[in-house]
Design an enzyme around this catalytic site. Structure first.
Site, short mmCIF file in Angstrom:
data_model
loop_
_atom_site.label_atom_id
_atom_site.label_comp_id
_atom_site.label_asym_id
_atom_site.label_seq_id
_atom_site.Cartn_x
_atom_site.Cartn_y
_atom_site.Cartn_z
N LYS A 21 0.85 -1.20 0.00
CA LYS A 21 0.00 0.00 0.00
C LYS A 21 0.88 1.25 0.00
O LYS A 21 2.09 1.16 0.23
CB LYS A 21 -0.90 -0.02 1.24
CG LYS A 21 -0.15 -0.04 2.56
CD LYS A 21 -1.07 -0.34 3.75
CE LYS A 21 -0.28 -0.43 5.04
NZ LYS A 21 -1.11 -0.86 6.18
N TYR A 50 16.33 30.04 9.49
CA TYR A 50 15.11 30.72 9.98
C TYR A 50 15.11 30.83 11.50
O TYR A 50 15.48 29.90 12.21
CB TYR A 50 13.87 29.93 9.57
CG TYR A 50 13.45 30.12 8.15
CD1 TYR A 50 13.11 31.38 7.66
CD2 TYR A 50 13.37 29.03 7.28
CE1 TYR A 50 12.72 31.55 6.34
CE2 TYR A 50 12.96 29.20 5.96
CZ TYR A 50 12.64 30.46 5.50
OH TYR A 50 12.24 30.62 4.20
C1 PLP Z 1 -0.35 -1.92 6.83
C2 PLP Z 1 -0.97 -3.21 7.16
C3 PLP Z 1 -0.20 -4.38 7.19
C4 PLP Z 1 1.31 -4.37 7.14
O1 PLP Z 1 1.79 -3.96 8.39
P1 PLP Z 1 3.34 -3.81 8.72
O2 PLP Z 1 3.37 -3.42 10.15
O3 PLP Z 1 3.85 -2.74 7.82
O4 PLP Z 1 3.99 -5.12 8.44
C5 PLP Z 1 -0.85 -5.58 7.35
N1 PLP Z 1 -2.20 -5.63 7.52
C6 PLP Z 1 -2.97 -4.52 7.52
C7 PLP Z 1 -4.43 -4.63 7.71
C8 PLP Z 1 -2.38 -3.27 7.36
O5 PLP Z 1 -3.13 -2.16 7.38
#
Ligand code: PLP
Length: 347
Positions: free
Chosen positions: A35, A245
């Site tokens: 994702k 800054y």
């Molecule tokens: C993002 C996510 C994962 C992966 O999690 P990690 O901690 O990055 O390994 C797995 N399952 C769901 C439902 C997620 O939202």
């Protein structure tokens, strides 16, 4: 003027996937979560490399991400969508052969009307209270289950990065009880943290994300990213002169300051401030003054020679180390990496 150079080690991502796969029995499938554009590292190259390495099940958050992944990897590999069957995405699921993880009764009802007979998965809430069917909701729609071709039932752990946290075992019990009502489905509970919790959590299919990309809690991960920022200019700064800054840093000894290309618009968030450093090889050069939108100022007084660039992510200052200086987590550093960098992929 060139911006930063982001080197992404696809070989390390594949090695991390294999290492996580090796932590589970041969009967357990290891999927991959890609994702958010593969945690900011590029869904096309990452998806293709993992597919070549043997991944046959991918997970994304949104249908659009599934579309991009499908276009990169072609047919035949499963792509599950965590957000489920969202209104407006109906065509994408058909056209790009995506599989929703249905989260609630409304999604299930609409999916049955549109796609009776099509494959889906179910997401259950085992205690995180974020996505998925709760126990009562599952009970209330059990009559619809025979009409669904659900192949996977999954849930997500809220505290898997804290190995001793009692919620892990509680969610394990809750998930297994709910999943027992759907005995024909494959089960999946573990993301990266869950894989490290042990075999009870592995079930049929795991869903590692951050561990593939070199982040905690998979401490043995190979680092995946290196980020070098070119030096635009250097200048001597006298005692009492300020840098940046708000004149937030004032030289207490004669110093050489380098200004590099990169700033909070590139995901190098302002909150890391002066706790982070850049590196000339192994030599640490502290950030001085505030991080600006496009620029960071660095104390390079101790360097014998002025390099052309300094590294802000390397094997010493990993995404997790950098994240700590900003009070955040490696996930946020990775997914914030901007699109102004030149990206180079290594195999
Ligand atoms: C993002 C996510 C994962 C992966 O999690 P990690 O901690 O990055 O390994 C797995 N399952 C769901 C439902 C997620 O939202």
């Amino acid at each position: 003027m060139p911006g930063g150079l982001l080197t992404i080690d696809l070989g390390a991502i594949v090695a991390n996937w294999r290492a996580l796969d090796a932590k589970t029995a041969d009967t357990v499938e290891t999927g991959a979560v890609i994702k958010a554009d593969a945690y900011g590292l590029g869904v096309r190259p990452v998806g293709r490399s993992l597919q070549k390495a043997g991944v046959t099940t991918f997970f994304v958050a949104l249908a659009d991400e599934g579309v991009a992944l499908r276009q990169a990897i072609g047919p035949a590999t499963r792509i599950f969508v965590f957000s489920g069957y969202m209104r407006g995405d109906e065509n994408a699921f058909v056209e790009f052969d995506l599989t929703p993880l249905l989260n609630n009764a409304d999604q299930i009802t609409r999916f049955l009307i549109d796609r009776q007979g099509a494959t889906c998965g179910l997401q259950l809430d085992s205690g995180m209270n974020r996505l998925g069917l709760e126990r009562e909701e599952l009970n209330s729609i059990m009559d619809k289950m025979p009409a669904l071709d659900q192949v996977l039932v999954m849930s997500h752990l809220a505290c898997a990065d804290e190995f001793e946290h009692p919620q892990n075992a509680a969610q394990l019990v809750a998930f297994n009880e709910m999943a027992a009502r759907l005995p024909a489905c494959q089960r999946s509970l573990a993301a990266t943290g869950g894989i490290l919790l042990g075999a009870d959590y592995h079930m049929n299919l795991t869903r590692p994300g951050i561990g593939l990309y070199g982040g905690d809690p998979f401490m043995d991960a190979r680092p995946v990213v290196k980020l070098s920022l070119p030096i635009i200019q250097t200048r001597p700064v006298a005692v009492g002169e300020s840098v940046g800054y708000g004149a937030a840093w004032i030289a207490t000894c004669p110093s050489i300051i380098a200004t590099v290309a990169g700033g909070y618009a590139d995901g190098l968030i302002r909150a890391m401030g002066q706790d982070a450093s850049l590196y000339a090889g192994d030599i640490r050069c502290p950030i001085v003054g505030r991080v600006s939108m496009d620029l960071i100022t660095v104390d390079i007084t101790d360097l014998a020679e002025i390099p052309t660039s300094l590294d802000i992510l390397n094997t010493t200052q990993t995404v997790d180390v950098l994240a700590k200086t900003a009070g955040t987590i490696g996930y946020e550093i990775l997914t914030s990496l901007g699109n102004r960098y030149k990206r180079v992929y290594k195999d």
